[in-house]
Design a protein around this motif. Structure first.
Motif, mmCIF file in Angstrom:
data_model
loop_
_atom_site.group_PDB
_atom_site.id
_atom_site.type_symbol
_atom_site.label_atom_id
_atom_site.label_comp_id
_atom_site.label_asym_id
_atom_site.label_seq_id
_atom_site.Cartn_x
_atom_site.Cartn_y
_atom_site.Cartn_z
ATOM 1 N N ALA A 199 0.832 -1.205 0.000
ATOM 2 C CA ALA A 199 0.000 0.000 0.000
ATOM 3 C C ALA A 199 0.870 1.260 0.000
ATOM 4 N N ASP A 200 1.938 1.257 0.781
ATOM 5 C CA ASP A 200 2.845 2.400 0.803
ATOM 6 C C ASP A 200 3.500 2.601 -0.566
ATOM 7 N N GLY A 201 3.843 1.493 -1.228
ATOM 8 C CA GLY A 201 4.427 1.588 -2.555
ATOM 9 C C GLY A 201 3.469 2.199 -3.560
ATOM 10 N N LEU A 202 2.193 1.880 -3.431
ATOM 11 C CA LEU A 202 1.185 2.469 -4.319
ATOM 12 C C LEU A 202 1.045 3.972 -4.074
ATOM 13 N N VAL A 203 1.037 4.359 -2.802
ATOM 14 C CA VAL A 203 0.935 5.783 -2.463
ATOM 15 C C VAL A 203 2.137 6.549 -3.007
ATOM 16 N N ALA A 204 3.324 5.956 -2.854
ATOM 17 C CA ALA A 204 4.535 6.623 -3.333
ATOM 18 C C ALA A 204 4.510 6.843 -4.837
ATOM 19 N N ARG A 205 3.809 5.966 -5.567
ATOM 20 C CA ARG A 205 3.709 6.085 -7.025
ATOM 21 C C ARG A 205 2.421 6.760 -7.472
ATOM 22 N N ASP A 206 1.620 7.206 -6.496
ATOM 23 C CA ASP A 206 0.343 7.877 -6.781
ATOM 24 C C ASP A 206 -0.552 6.992 -7.652
ATOM 25 N N LEU A 207 -0.680 5.717 -7.245
ATOM 26 C CA LEU A 207 -1.460 4.754 -8.007
ATOM 27 C C LEU A 207 -2.715 4.362 -7.243
ATOM 28 N N ALA A 208 -3.831 4.294 -7.942
ATOM 29 C CA ALA A 208 -5.080 3.761 -7.398
ATOM 30 C C ALA A 208 -5.383 2.462 -8.125
ATOM 31 N N VAL A 209 -5.749 1.441 -7.387
ATOM 32 C CA VAL A 209 -5.988 0.115 -7.957
ATOM 33 C C VAL A 209 -7.483 -0.104 -8.145
ATOM 34 N N ASP A 210 -7.854 -0.471 -9.373
ATOM 35 C CA ASP A 210 -9.262 -0.729 -9.710
ATOM 36 C C ASP A 210 -9.598 -2.216 -9.701
ATOM 37 N N LEU A 211 -8.585 -3.051 -9.919
ATOM 38 C CA LEU A 211 -8.773 -4.503 -9.941
ATOM 39 C C LEU A 211 -7.646 -5.149 -9.160
ATOM 40 N N LEU A 212 -7.984 -5.852 -8.111
ATOM 41 C CA LEU A 212 -7.011 -6.581 -7.293
ATOM 42 C C LEU A 212 -7.107 -8.060 -7.612
ATOM 43 N N VAL A 213 -6.001 -8.654 -8.043
ATOM 44 C CA VAL A 213 -5.941 -10.092 -8.282
ATOM 45 C C VAL A 213 -5.052 -10.708 -7.210
ATOM 46 N N ASN A 214 -5.672 -11.317 -6.216
ATOM 47 C CA ASN A 214 -4.950 -12.000 -5.137
ATOM 48 C C ASN A 214 -4.590 -13.402 -5.615
ATOM 49 N N ASN A 215 -3.492 -13.496 -6.343
ATOM 50 C CA ASN A 215 -3.087 -14.759 -6.943
ATOM 51 C C ASN A 215 -1.983 -15.469 -6.178
ATOM 52 N N ALA A 216 -1.120 -14.742 -5.485
ATOM 53 C CA ALA A 216 0.054 -15.351 -4.855
ATOM 54 C C ALA A 216 -0.351 -16.445 -3.882
ATOM 55 N N GLY A 217 0.415 -17.517 -3.879
ATOM 56 C CA GLY A 217 0.148 -18.593 -2.937
ATOM 57 C C GLY A 217 1.092 -19.748 -3.156
ATOM 58 N N PHE A 218 1.190 -20.611 -2.178
ATOM 59 C CA PHE A 218 1.939 -21.850 -2.346
ATOM 60 C C PHE A 218 1.333 -22.910 -1.449
ATOM 61 N N GLY A 219 1.731 -24.156 -1.665
ATOM 62 C CA GLY A 219 1.138 -25.253 -0.918
ATOM 63 C C GLY A 219 2.180 -26.154 -0.276
ATOM 64 N N THR A 220 1.737 -26.885 0.706
ATOM 65 C CA THR A 220 2.536 -27.959 1.294
ATOM 66 C C THR A 220 1.761 -29.260 1.132
ATOM 67 N N CYS A 221 2.486 -30.359 1.063
ATOM 68 C CA CYS A 221 1.806 -31.642 0.952
ATOM 69 C C CYS A 221 2.585 -32.709 1.698
ATOM 70 N N GLY A 222 1.878 -33.752 2.090
ATOM 71 C CA GLY A 222 2.470 -34.851 2.843
ATOM 72 C C GLY A 222 1.763 -35.043 4.166
ATOM 73 N N ARG A 223 2.316 -35.889 4.995
ATOM 74 C CA ARG A 223 1.734 -36.107 6.327
ATOM 75 C C ARG A 223 1.951 -34.857 7.174
ATOM 76 N N PHE A 224 0.894 -34.411 7.831
ATOM 77 C CA PHE A 224 0.931 -33.129 8.537
ATOM 78 C C PHE A 224 2.088 -33.052 9.520
ATOM 79 N N GLU A 225 2.340 -34.133 10.268
ATOM 80 C CA GLU A 225 3.382 -34.063 11.307
ATOM 81 C C GLU A 225 4.783 -33.969 10.722
ATOM 82 N N GLU A 226 4.921 -34.275 9.438
ATOM 83 C CA GLU A 226 6.233 -34.238 8.807
ATOM 84 C C GLU A 226 6.523 -32.913 8.099
ATOM 85 N N ILE A 227 5.527 -32.061 8.008
ATOM 86 C CA ILE A 227 5.697 -30.789 7.303
ATOM 87 C C ILE A 227 6.282 -29.757 8.261
#
Length: 268
Positions: free
Chosen positions: A71-99
Motif C-alpha cells: 500500500a505504501d508503494g502504491l501511495v509513493a507512485r500515486d497509483l489507485a488500484v481498480d482490480l485486485l488479483v490475489n493470486n500469490a500462494g503456495f502449498g505444502t503436501c504430505g503427512r501433517f506431522e512431517e511438514i
C-alpha cells in the motif's frame, strides 16, 4: 483513463498470465512478487507489446507487514488500484506431522493473511471511486477436506468462503468479487514440489485458458468459477455429500502424493 490492476504472484504461472491478459485488455498493471528480475522483464515486455504502464513492487507476502508495504508503494507512485488479483500462494503436501511448521505458517501468511490484508487496504478506495473488482485465486481443493494437503486445502476453503461472502456484501455497491477455483495447472508448482504426484487427479491444464475463464466470469459478475468440465462437476457435487464421507473419499485420491521422500512444499 486506463484502469489499473494489481496482481500478486505476478512473476510466473497464473500471475504472469493474468498480467498478460489484463494488459492485452488495456489495463495498466502493478506486478507484485519476490522475484525482482522476473518482474522487471515482464513489465518491460508488457509495456512494449501492449503500450500500458507496468509498475513493479518487490515484496515477500509472507512478511507480517506485506500489505502495508504494498500500500505504501502504491501511495509513493500515486497509483489507485481498480482490480485486485490475489493470486500469490503456495502449498505444502504430505503427512501433517512431517511438514515444517514455519513453512505452514508462511503458507497461511501468503494464502490467507496477505490476501485479506490487501483486500482491506484496496477495496475501500474502489468503493470511494464508485467501482472496482477483486479476484481471489482459490483451488478445487476448496470444495472438500484434502488429506495430505490439509493446510493448503483449508486455506483455499477460507478463500472461497471469504470471496463469496464479500460478493454478497458488495453486490449493488459497484465492486465485483470473483473466486477462481482451478484444478492442477502447469506452473512452477510441480517443479518446486519435486513430484508430479501433487496433481492427484492426473489431469492438468495451462494458465491461458484458466485466466480466460476467470476474466469471462468476472465480466459476467459470477461468484466463482471452476474452469474445466471435470473440475466444475467436482465443485458442484462434492459439497452435497456428508462431509466425513467426502473427506474419506478425498483421502483415497490424495494419498497418492505420499512417497518414501519427505513431505515438501511448492509454489502455487
Amino acid at each position: 483513463m486506463p484502469t489499473t490492476a494489481l496482481i500478486t504472484g505476478a512473476s510466473s504461472g497464473l500471475g504472469a498470465e493474468f498480467a498478460e491478459q489484463l494488459a492485452a485488455r488495456g489495463h495498466d498493471v502493478v506486478l507484485v512478487a519476490r522475484s525482482a528480475d522476473r518482474l522487471a522483464a515482464l513489465a518491460e515486455r508488457l509495456r512494449a507489446e501492449h503500450g500500458v504502464a507496468a509498475h513493479v513492487l518487490v515484496q515477500d507476502l509472507a512478511a507480517p507487514d506485506a500489505a502495508r508495504q504494498v500500500a505504501d508503494g502504491l501511495v509513493a507512485r500515486d497509483l489507485a488500484v481498480d482490480l485486485l488479483v490475489n493470486n500469490a500462494g503456495f502449498g505444502t503436501c504430505g503427512r501433517f506431522e512431517e511438514i515444517d511448521r514455519p513453512r505452514d505458517h508462511d503458507q497461511l501468511m501468503v494464502n490467507v493473511v496477505a490476501l485479506v490484508d490487501l483486500t482491506h487496504a484496496l477495496l475501500p478506495g474502489m468503493l470511494a471511486r464508485g467501482g472496482g473488482a477483486v479476484v481471489n485465486v482459490a483451488s478445487n481443493a476448496a470444495f472438500q477436506p484434502s488429506p495430505y494437503f490439509a493446510v493448503y486445502g483449508a486455506a483455499k476453503a477460507f478463500v472461497l468462503s471469504f470471496g463469496l461472502a464479500l460478493r454478497q456484501e458488495y453486490r449493488g455497491r459497484g465492486v465485483r468479487v470473483l473466486t477462481l477455483c482451478p484444478g492442477p495447472v502447469e506452473t512452477g508448482f510441480f517443479d518446486a514440489i519435486g513430484t508430479r504426484r501433487a496433481a492427484v487427479t492426473g489431469a492438468t491444464t495451462t494458465p491461458p485458458p484458466v485466466v480466460r475463464a476467470a476474466l469471462r466470469a468476472l465480466d459476467r459478475d459470477r461468484g466463482y468459477v471452476a474452469p474445466g468440465l471435470g473440475n466444475a462437476l467436482a465443485a458442484h457435487l462434492a459439497p452435497r455429500r456428508p462431509r466425513t464421507l467426502v473427506a474419506a473419499l478425498a483421502e483415497r485420491v490424495t494419498r497418492k502424493v505420499l512417497s518414501p521422500a519427505a513431505s515438501t512444499t511448492a509454489a502455487a
